[in-house]
Design an enzyme around this catalytic site. Sequence first.
Site, mmCIF file in Angstrom:
data_model
loop_
_atom_site.group_PDB
_atom_site.id
_atom_site.type_symbol
_atom_site.label_atom_id
_atom_site.label_comp_id
_atom_site.label_asym_id
_atom_site.label_seq_id
_atom_site.Cartn_x
_atom_site.Cartn_y
_atom_site.Cartn_z
ATOM 1 C CE LYS A 175 -3.932 -0.642 2.222
ATOM 2 N NZ LYS A 175 -4.584 -0.988 3.518
ATOM 3 N NE ARG B 62 -5.359 3.314 3.550
ATOM 4 C CZ ARG B 62 -5.301 3.606 2.260
ATOM 5 N NH1 ARG B 62 -4.601 4.659 1.834
ATOM 6 N NH2 ARG B 62 -5.900 2.851 1.376
ATOM 7 N N GLY C 21 -6.352 -10.802 8.401
ATOM 8 C CA GLY C 21 -5.943 -10.747 9.801
ATOM 9 C C GLY C 21 -5.155 -9.501 10.149
ATOM 10 C CG MET D 267 -5.682 -2.704 12.994
ATOM 11 S SD MET D 267 -4.904 -1.297 13.779
ATOM 12 C CE MET D 267 -5.106 -0.054 12.514
ATOM 13 N NE ARG E 187 -5.993 -4.075 -3.575
ATOM 14 C CZ ARG E 187 -6.544 -4.385 -2.418
ATOM 15 N NH1 ARG E 187 -5.821 -4.906 -1.473
ATOM 16 N NH2 ARG E 187 -7.820 -4.173 -2.199
ATOM 17 C CG HIS F 104 -6.770 -47.991 -10.501
ATOM 18 N ND1 HIS F 104 -8.106 -47.874 -10.853
ATOM 19 C CD2 HIS F 104 -6.143 -48.569 -11.549
ATOM 20 C CE1 HIS F 104 -8.270 -48.381 -12.065
ATOM 21 N NE2 HIS F 104 -7.103 -48.824 -12.506
ATOM 22 N NE ARG G 287 0.378 -45.917 -18.759
ATOM 23 C CZ ARG G 287 0.015 -44.890 -18.000
ATOM 24 N NH1 ARG G 287 0.270 -44.905 -16.721
ATOM 25 N NH2 ARG G 287 -0.611 -43.868 -18.519
ATOM 26 C CD GLU H 16 10.513 -48.248 -14.087
ATOM 27 O OE1 GLU H 16 9.455 -47.811 -13.623
ATOM 28 O OE2 GLU H 16 10.568 -49.006 -15.067
ATOM 29 C CB SER I 217 11.625 -42.546 -20.392
ATOM 30 O OG SER I 217 10.512 -41.873 -19.872
ATOM 31 C CG ASN J 236 4.544 -42.216 -11.143
ATOM 32 O OD1 ASN J 236 4.803 -41.030 -10.971
ATOM 33 N ND2 ASN J 236 3.535 -42.624 -11.877
ATOM 34 C CB CYS K 182 7.154 -41.244 -18.985
ATOM 35 S SG CYS K 182 7.928 -42.671 -18.216
ATOM 36 C CE1 TYR L 174 9.791 -37.916 -23.117
ATOM 37 C CE2 TYR L 174 11.857 -37.874 -24.343
ATOM 38 C CZ TYR L 174 10.876 -38.578 -23.647
ATOM 39 O OH TYR L 174 10.988 -39.936 -23.487
#
Length: 924
Positions: free
Chosen positions: A41, A111, A120, A122, A355, A473, A583, A791, A810, A814, A878, A898
């Site tokens: 401000k 302010r 929260g 003032m 703002r 899943h 897959r 992996e 790749s 996971n 992947c 990629y």
Amino acid sequence: MADIVAPASERAHRAAKRYIYAWGGGHAEGDATMRDLLGGKGAGLAEMSNAGLPVPPGFTITTEACNDYFAAGEQLPEGLWDDVLEAVHEVEQLTGKGFGDPANPLLVSVRSGAKFSMPGMMDTVLNLGLNEQTLEGLIALTGNARFGWDAHRRFIQMFGRIVLGVDAERFDQAFDAAKHARGVHADTDLDATALAEVAGEFKRIVREDTGHEFPTDPYAQLDLAIKAVFASWFGKRARDYRDNQKIAHDLGTAVNVVTMVFGNMGKDSGTGVAFTRDPNTGEEVLFGEYLVDAQGEDVVAGIRTPAKISHLADEMPEAYAEFKEIAGRLERHYHDVQDLEFTIERGHLYMLQTRSAKRTAAAAVKIAVDMVAEGIIDKETALARIEPAQVDQLLRDQFDPTARADATRIAKGLNASPGAAVGRAVFDADTAVEWVGRGERVVLVRIETSPDDFHGMAVAQGILTARGGATSHAAVVARQIGKPCVAGCAELVVDYASRTARSAASGVTFSEGDWLSLDGATGEVFVGALPTVSARFEEQPDLQTILGWADAVRRMEVWTNADKPEEAAQARSYGAQGIGLCRTEHMFREGERLEIVRGAILVAQEATRAKAKAASGASLGAEEAGVVATFDAAMAELEGLQQGDFEGIFRAMDDLPVVIRLIDPPLHEFLPNLEEQLVKVTMAGDDASAEDRQLLSTIRSMHEQNPMLGLRGCRLGLMIPDFVKIQTRAILNAQIAVKREGGHPIAKIMIPLVGHVNELAATRALLEAEAKAVEAKAGVQVDYKFGTMIEVPRGALTADEIAREADFFSFGTNDLTQMTFGFSRDDAEGGFLLKYVEDGILPVNPFQTIDVEGVGQLVAIAVEKGRAARPDLELGVCGEHGGDPESIWFFHKVGLDYVSCSPFRVPVARLAAAQARLGSELDK
Ligand code: ADP
Ligand code: MG
Ligand code: MG
């Protein structure tokens, strides 16, 4: 503008540091770059003053003063008060008024204003400096007793509530009582006498509530108000908000003391809030509201219904014209849409805040594109202004916001896959298919889903589960096929037998056929069919423009994870540049194929042994030969079916690379569940068929304690080579067929779960021979390569060795995350992992955003070692992280070629990859 800013050292100060930055009379000591010190401000007020806009004089006490206040045990730093007095004195000179002067009183607002606006902090106190003497002066000067008393009662009310902590309701009740006693409804209907009485009553309330008289000395008022702003920095709400938003607690808040201007001085005065463009649509129109004869928060508080800003053009044409001109200037000055506060005092316009405006996803995109066209910003700035999550939002159906606000919420789970889904509840996949077949829309409700539910998920509008995490899943499949999903809704008790579900939290029960609405973006579930607003990629030219700019900027390509031609085509229309993960085992599960696969699995081990025996020169018995024949027949059938699948994919992805992962899951996943089969055989007793007994014993023989660490991936291919051999032949033959049609199929055959180079070398040798044989037989050469998925941690650590056998890597992040942490993903996400995140043991769910220090380090090592061994090694990711913006930053940094993600995340990834590139350039 910078030339009129006083250097920081210029203001004299008593305190050890310079804590005060003032503005007024056409210039300011601070500017827009000083948000850290002046708060948002204060920096805005300074910048507007420097731009020559009409801002009432005032000063900012810095965030540093706030921090030093707390460091000193909640004491104003030595000398600060003297510096405040000096600053007040300057304001007095600029305004020609005196603070506490009954003849011509200066009133101010106090302010709060931190670097980031946060709940929260003032609330602003207006009209500070009023007491009975200054009030008389105010009335004498304005000749308006009603205005004076209104300002006074507002001040007592605000100061009492905000600074002294008196319960707001006590004032409200007293005010309502006064209106009631006079039989009026609007605040403006109370006259001066009535307001004077109200003010007296308010003072009495303060006395009663606090045990002290209302402070009358303006300087005492100011001292208390400044301290109250500081105190609000460590209020519970502000603190919780910062924890939640990861904002540092040591930023501190600034305090702005601003000369009051009055919007409540009659019909030629008013106050309002406006945006320089419509924050909902992005349309280039002044958008906002104002109230005549009102002050400060009245517009927001909804005391009276405000008028549209366009109406001001009729009511106060001059002020409107000036405001419109200022709005345009501020927008160009800040190069962004502004959210403005203004007050008109007797026809004079004053600016009180500017703002950057918050905006919807649709507005963000339109504004960014428009501003580039208007020459206000460049394309890179436009790209930086859009959040990846907003792109995602634009591609999902959404609930109508008003309907949503009124709807009854049943439960809240994990926001597993965004979008709005409306349908009637069904509790199993077959019912879903049946109902959809007769034209119904359904939401599939399950305790959790398994591959057996896929056909139901595919036809449902959305999926709701009681168990499972963000990579369960249900969640993974839902994201893959672009369906909204709320997962892991623990408060939901689903009863398959009665086809009902009950939410413990809301107490709502629903049954099969009841309408449900799921919001996959928030994880909420509502009763009934809420209306939705839909958004299609093809119909969003602005979004496409933005993503086109992103394409020109990003270094990494964006590929997709797709198993079917339709998904591939969809992803391509979203801009995918290849398939990073196809897959193949999904292709084993559909329709009658599962039966063929099961038939093959039942004899796979026996047939493999027999084949080995035959290969070593021994002759086979009739039974062995029969097993081999059965197995080979089943495999041949599968080979044909897979070839058809691959042809479809290659056609959809003509000219683009397709990474095909050879079979990965353990074989028992294709067989009936051990417990179920055991129950079946046991219940049948002596009547159990020989087949069922045989099946049970095969399932038992394949049972593993830790199937995720068992016979899967390349291990399976090495033990039963026919599975991967037929897949390789199917791929090559599909390529040959598509090439003969004139297409250009590009295959990248990916061998999963390699931990040791020998696993890869052996598999590759086997498959390369197979591929060459197919080419030789057809007399056609096609474009294929062999690579691996990284992996397993050992695979990452020995990437240099592995790279000698692989044309590409790749990262399967996971599994890599699962194995690096030693978490079983399915169990962890449904169990302790969410709690871990909640308790701050882990900063984020590592299955959603890559764990840079651990898993990311393995990726970095593998990239470095792999490239060192083979400079042309192609590198991609992947795992689910490939579609996560934060993770994309990391993949860019580490140098991947990629990222590959589900089709619906391709647009998000295009933007995120561009932002990563722009961001990393800033780092340099
Ligand atoms: P918030 O952060 O809640 O917007 P502000 O300090 O911006 O708090 O202000 C609350 C209201 O009071 C706004 O409508 C603002 O325009 C008004 N206001 C603040 N200071 C003054 C002033 N000096 N004169 C008139 N109105 C003011
Ligand atoms: Mg406020
Ligand atoms: Mg404000």
